[in-house]
Write a protein that holds these residues in place. Structure first.
Motif: not given
Ligand SMILES: NC(=O)c1ccc[n+]([C@@H]2O[C@H](COP(=O)([O-])OP(=O)(O)OC[C@H]3O[C@@H](n4cnc5c(N)ncnc54)[C@H](O)[C@@H]3O)[C@@H](O)[C@H]2O)c1
Length: 274
Positions: A192, A141, A144, A185, A188, A165
């Motif tokens: 995003t 995380l 990213t 995730k 993420v 991503n």
């Protein structure tokens, strides 16, 4: 369909293995010049060698897109360079900024960022220790986020960019023994969507792919028997391969998806169906 990617410049993290490496190779086949970033130097360099061995973009095309100036000379990068390796721990903002700078010095701009660096530890949540959680959250995380934060200014300046991503079904629909990974995730996925809203005004598309289980070094624990067992949960009756995911990533990197942003695309043999 021509993906219109020729002459674009990409930075791919986790480019030394699995989905990241396959994405880098596929982007190179489309004529994209690539900064291959990975925690492990030899892995990133191996991907660069693979790209060069496959030809990469024609030398005259690469040369035409090369920047002039000091930086290029200092690095000793030739006009035929189609990919470079960068050693970069995505949890370290300074190293991420350097990987972005390396790509800019080599190729003059940055159009595409693919965040594929990731780790998965696994284990029942109640058997994990709190001190262990920061590894997956930090790489998957925050790593990213670091890369997006360092790369986006160069896209904002140009009013153009594609960010892809990588999440996971563990974050989208949940999977046992992957609570911490799933949390990273899930982060993420949310990140995003929010970033897509903030960067849309600069014509930067931010999307995320959500794979099911993919056969890669990350899932090297899979035996033949386990693979057969797990494949039964997938309507298409097989686990994924890196190409399944990389195909969609490359598509999302292209202008063929220019009216798509903030989207999550599942690539999972029908596992999640959302
Ligand atoms: N393989 C799967 O089943 C699967 C499923 C869903 C999502 N994903 C996600 O896809 C992405 C790629 O996974 P993969 O299967 O190709 O894994 P992989 O292990 O083959 O490749 C991951 C790469 O990331 C690099 N990396 C790890 N930590 C790093 C760090 N701190 N900084 C920079 N690089 C680092 C590794 O060196 C490796 O080269 C990951 O984000 C992963 O979570 C994988």
């Amino acid at each position: 369909m021509d993906l219109l990617l020729r002459d674009k410049v990409a930075l791919v993290t986790g480019a030394g293995s699995g989905i990241g490496r396959t994405t880098a190779l596929m982007l190179a086949e489309e004529g994209v010049r690539i900064g291959c970033a990975d925690l492990f130097k030899e892995r990133a360099e191996e991907t660069v060698e693979m790209i060069r061995a496959r030809g990469g973009p024609a030398p005259e095309e690469a040369k035409a897109a090369q920047p002039r100036g000091e930086g290029r000379k200092a690095k000793g990068i030739s006009g035929e360079t189609t990919a470079i390796a960068s050693v970069c721990d995505v949890t370290n903002y300074g190293q991420v900024a350097q990987a972005v700078a390396d790509t800019l010095v080599a190729f003059g701009r940055l159009d595409i960022l693919v965040n594929s660096a990731g780790v998965s530890a696994g284990g029942l949540f109640m058997e994990t220790e709190p001190e262990s959680w920061s590894l997956e959250i930090g790489i998957n995380l925050v790593g990213t986020m670091n890369c997006c934060h360092a790369a986006a200014p160069h896209m904002i300046t140009k009013g153009y960019g594609k960010i892809v991503n990588i999440a996971s079904d563990a974050g989208r629909v949940g999977e046992k023994r992957l609570s911490v990974y799933g949390a990273s995730k899930g982060g993420v996925l949310g990140f995003t969507k929010c970033l897509a809203l903030e960067l849309a005004r600069y014509k930067i598309n931010v999307n995320v792919v959500s794979p099911g289980v993919v056969k890669s070094p990350m899932t090297s624990f899979l035996t033949e028997d386990l693979e057969k067992e797990w494949a039964k949960f997938y309507p298409l009756r097989r686990l994924g391969v890196p190409e399944d995911v990389a195909n969609m990533i490359v598509f999302l990197c292209s202008d063929r998806t220019s009216w798509m942003t903030g989207q999550t695309v599942s690539i999972d043999g029908g596992f999640s169906r959302i």
